[in-house]
Motif scaffolding. Structure first.
Motif, PDB file in Angstrom:
ATOM      1  N   PHE A   1       0.845  -1.184   0.000  1.00  0.00           N
ATOM      2  CA  PHE A   1       0.000   0.000   0.000  1.00  0.00           C
ATOM      3  C   PHE A   1       0.892   1.249   0.000  1.00  0.00           C
ATOM      4  O   PHE A   1       1.590   1.535   0.972  1.00  0.00           O
ATOM      5  CB  PHE A   1      -0.931  -0.007   1.212  1.00  0.00           C
ATOM      6  CG  PHE A   1      -2.068  -0.974   1.069  1.00  0.00           C
ATOM      7  CD1 PHE A   1      -3.275  -0.571   0.514  1.00  0.00           C
ATOM      8  CD2 PHE A   1      -1.923  -2.294   1.462  1.00  0.00           C
ATOM      9  CE1 PHE A   1      -4.325  -1.462   0.370  1.00  0.00           C
ATOM     10  CE2 PHE A   1      -2.966  -3.200   1.324  1.00  0.00           C
ATOM     11  CZ  PHE A   1      -4.175  -2.783   0.771  1.00  0.00           C
ATOM     12  N   ILE A   2       0.864   1.964  -1.101  1.00  0.00           N
ATOM     13  CA  ILE A   2       1.684   3.176  -1.228  1.00  0.00           C
ATOM     14  C   ILE A   2       0.969   4.382  -0.613  1.00  0.00           C
ATOM     15  O   ILE A   2       1.596   5.391  -0.321  1.00  0.00           O
ATOM     16  CB  ILE A   2       2.027   3.442  -2.704  1.00  0.00           C
ATOM     17  CG1 ILE A   2       0.755   3.568  -3.557  1.00  0.00           C
ATOM     18  CG2 ILE A   2       2.927   2.337  -3.249  1.00  0.00           C
ATOM     19  CD1 ILE A   2       1.008   3.938  -4.994  1.00  0.00           C
ATOM     20  N   GLN A   3      -0.338   4.280  -0.455  1.00  0.00           N
ATOM     21  CA  GLN A   3      -1.153   5.250   0.261  1.00  0.00           C
ATOM     22  C   GLN A   3      -2.267   4.473   0.951  1.00  0.00           C
ATOM     23  O   GLN A   3      -2.491   3.299   0.646  1.00  0.00           O
ATOM     24  CB  GLN A   3      -1.749   6.303  -0.687  1.00  0.00           C
ATOM     25  CG  GLN A   3      -0.733   7.190  -1.384  1.00  0.00           C
ATOM     26  CD  GLN A   3      -0.027   8.142  -0.429  1.00  0.00           C
ATOM     27  OE1 GLN A   3      -0.554   8.472   0.633  1.00  0.00           O
ATOM     28  NE2 GLN A   3       1.177   8.595  -0.808  1.00  0.00           N
ATOM     29  N   ASP A   4      -2.961   5.121   1.873  1.00  0.00           N
ATOM     30  CA  ASP A   4      -4.103   4.454   2.492  1.00  0.00           C
ATOM     31  C   ASP A   4      -5.096   4.021   1.413  1.00  0.00           C
ATOM     32  O   ASP A   4      -5.522   4.838   0.576  1.00  0.00           O
ATOM     33  CB  ASP A   4      -4.812   5.387   3.482  1.00  0.00           C
ATOM     34  CG  ASP A   4      -3.974   5.662   4.724  1.00  0.00           C
ATOM     35  OD1 ASP A   4      -2.927   5.012   4.885  1.00  0.00           O
ATOM     36  OD2 ASP A   4      -4.388   6.522   5.529  1.00  0.00           O
ATOM     37  N   LYS A   5      -5.404   2.713   1.399  1.00  0.00           N
ATOM     38  CA  LYS A   5      -6.398   2.113   0.490  1.00  0.00           C
ATOM     39  C   LYS A   5      -5.965   2.089  -0.973  1.00  0.00           C
ATOM     40  O   LYS A   5      -6.769   1.798  -1.857  1.00  0.00           O
ATOM     41  CB  LYS A   5      -7.757   2.817   0.626  1.00  0.00           C
ATOM     42  CG  LYS A   5      -8.370   2.693   2.004  1.00  0.00           C
ATOM     43  CD  LYS A   5      -9.657   3.479   2.129  1.00  0.00           C
ATOM     44  CE  LYS A   5      -9.363   4.958   2.215  1.00  0.00           C
ATOM     45  NZ  LYS A   5     -10.599   5.759   2.472  1.00  0.00           N
ATOM     46  N   ILE A   6      -4.686   2.371  -1.260  1.00  0.00           N
ATOM     47  CA  ILE A   6      -4.169   2.294  -2.638  1.00  0.00           C
ATOM     48  C   ILE A   6      -3.028   1.286  -2.677  1.00  0.00           C
ATOM     49  O   ILE A   6      -1.982   1.487  -2.053  1.00  0.00           O
ATOM     50  CB  ILE A   6      -3.691   3.663  -3.137  1.00  0.00           C
ATOM     51  CG1 ILE A   6      -4.853   4.657  -3.150  1.00  0.00           C
ATOM     52  CG2 ILE A   6      -3.100   3.534  -4.537  1.00  0.00           C
ATOM     53  CD1 ILE A   6      -4.473   6.044  -3.607  1.00  0.00           C
ATOM     54  N   LEU A   7      -3.231   0.206  -3.402  1.00  0.00           N
ATOM     55  CA  LEU A   7      -2.288  -0.910  -3.453  1.00  0.00           C
ATOM     56  C   LEU A   7      -1.599  -0.964  -4.813  1.00  0.00           C
ATOM     57  O   LEU A   7      -2.257  -0.949  -5.859  1.00  0.00           O
ATOM     58  CB  LEU A   7      -3.028  -2.236  -3.202  1.00  0.00           C
ATOM     59  CG  LEU A   7      -2.217  -3.525  -3.289  1.00  0.00           C
ATOM     60  CD1 LEU A   7      -1.215  -3.601  -2.147  1.00  0.00           C
ATOM     61  CD2 LEU A   7      -3.143  -4.745  -3.274  1.00  0.00           C
ATOM     62  N   LEU A   8      -0.272  -1.017  -4.808  1.00  0.00           N
ATOM     63  CA  LEU A   8       0.518  -1.217  -6.018  1.00  0.00           C
ATOM     64  C   LEU A   8       1.093  -2.625  -5.976  1.00  0.00           C
ATOM     65  O   LEU A   8       1.716  -3.013  -4.976  1.00  0.00           O
ATOM     66  CB  LEU A   8       1.641  -0.192  -6.102  1.00  0.00           C
ATOM     67  CG  LEU A   8       2.609  -0.331  -7.291  1.00  0.00           C
ATOM     68  CD1 LEU A   8       1.879  -0.115  -8.614  1.00  0.00           C
ATOM     69  CD2 LEU A   8       3.777   0.648  -7.147  1.00  0.00           C
ATOM     70  N   GLY A   9       0.896  -3.400  -7.032  1.00  0.00           N
ATOM     71  CA  GLY A   9       1.335  -4.788  -6.980  1.00  0.00           C
ATOM     72  C   GLY A   9       1.731  -5.363  -8.313  1.00  0.00           C
ATOM     73  O   GLY A   9       1.563  -4.744  -9.367  1.00  0.00           O
ATOM     74  N   GLY A  10       2.263  -6.558  -8.240  1.00  0.00           N
ATOM     75  CA  GLY A  10       2.619  -7.328  -9.421  1.00  0.00           C
ATOM     76  C   GLY A  10       1.996  -8.709  -9.338  1.00  0.00           C
ATOM     77  O   GLY A  10       1.785  -9.248  -8.238  1.00  0.00           O
TER      78      GLY A  10
END
Length: 225
Positions: free
Chosen positions: A55-64
Motif C-alpha cells: 500500500f503506497i497510500q491508504d487504500k491504494i495498493l501497487l502490486g505485481g
C-alpha cells in the motif's frame, strides 16, 4: 469515513499483501451432438495466479502478478463412419502490474477498482486426424504448433470482505479490457506431406460481467501483514 478505515487497518499505507487463486478442472463427457454423432471430450485445465503488493497510500495498493497455466483437451467424435480425433495441449506464463483502490462500504466490506497491464506468452499444440472405419485407415492427419503473445490493459471492479484483520476474500464482478494478440502458426499436413506457416494479429475490446468462470477468478484469498 475514519471509522471505516479503522475497521480495515490492513489497507493502510505501508501494509503488504500476498494472495491469488488456484484452479483445477477435470471433465470427462460423452454425449450425442446430433443424429449418428457421438462425442467424447476429456479435458484437464490448471492455472495458478499469485500476486503481491504494498500500500503506497491508504487504500491504494501497487502490486505485481504472475500466472502459469496448462491444459489438455481430447475430443473424439464418431460421425457417419469416420472417427475424428483432436488433441490440444497448451502452456502459458504471464506477468502483470496493477493499481488497486479500495472503497470501504460498511465495516469490513467494500468494493475495489483495479486498472492493470498484463502480458502472456503461450504455446499450443493441436493434433487432428480422421480415421475411416470402412477403409480401416487414417485418411487425414494434421499437426499445428502455435506461439502466442497476448497483451492487455484492463480495469476491473470487485467486492471484498475481511475475515478478521489478516485475511480477506474477494470476487471479481467484471472488467473492461483491451486485448492485442500475435500468433505464429506452423501447420504440418502429414497426410499430404505439406508444411506451411502463418502470422496472425488480432485486437479487441471486451466487457465481461465475470472475467472467467473459474474458482481462481471468482474467489481469491488474500493475506495482509
Amino acid at each position: 469515513m475514519a471509522q471505516e478505515v479503522q475497521d480495515v487497518p490492513s489497507i493502510l499505507k505501508g501494509k503488504r499483501v500476498v494472495g491469488g487463486g488456484i484452479n483445477l478442472s477435470i471433465n470427462d463427457n460423452t454425449f450425442n451432438s446430433g443424429p449418428d454423432v457421438v462425442q467424447d471430450i476429456d479435458a484437464t485445465t490448471f492455472s495458478f495466479r499469485p500476486y503481491a503488493g504494498k500500500f503506497i497510500q491508504d487504500k491504494i495498493l501497487l502490486g505485481g502478478q504472475f500466472e502459469v497455466s496448462f491444459g489438455n483437451i481430447e475430443n473424439v467424435t464418431d460421425q457417419f463412419g469416420n472417427i475424428i480425433s483432436t488433441d490440444r495441449e497448451s502452456f502459458g506464463i504471464g506477468f502483470g502490474v496493477f493499481l488497486r483502490r479500495y472503497y470501504p462500504v460498511i465495516g469490513k466490506f467494500g468494493i475495489f477498482i483495479q486498472p492493470s497491464i498484463d502480458i502472456t506468452f503461450s504455446e499450443r499444440d493441436d493434433e487432428r486426424s480422421i480415421f475411416d472405419v470402412a477403409l480401416g485407415e487414417r485418411i487425414s492427419e494434421e499437426i499445428t504448433e502455435s506461439d502466442i503473445v497476448s497483451a492487455s490493459a484492463s480495469t476491473s471492479l470487485g467486492l471484498y470482505i475481511f475475515l478478521g484483520e489478516r485475511f480477506s476474500l474477494e470476487t471479481n464482478l467484471g472488467n473492461v479490457a483491451f486485448n492485442y494478440q500475435t500468433e505464429d502458426r506452423s501447420i504440418m499436413d502429414i497426410s499430404n506431406n505439406n508444411q506451411f506457416s502463418s502470422d496472425n494479429e488480432a485486437s479487441s475490446i471486451n466487457f465481461n460481467l465475470i472475467n472467467e468462470i473459474s474458482f481462481d477468478r471468482l474467489f481469491v484469498v488474500n493475506f495482509f501483514f
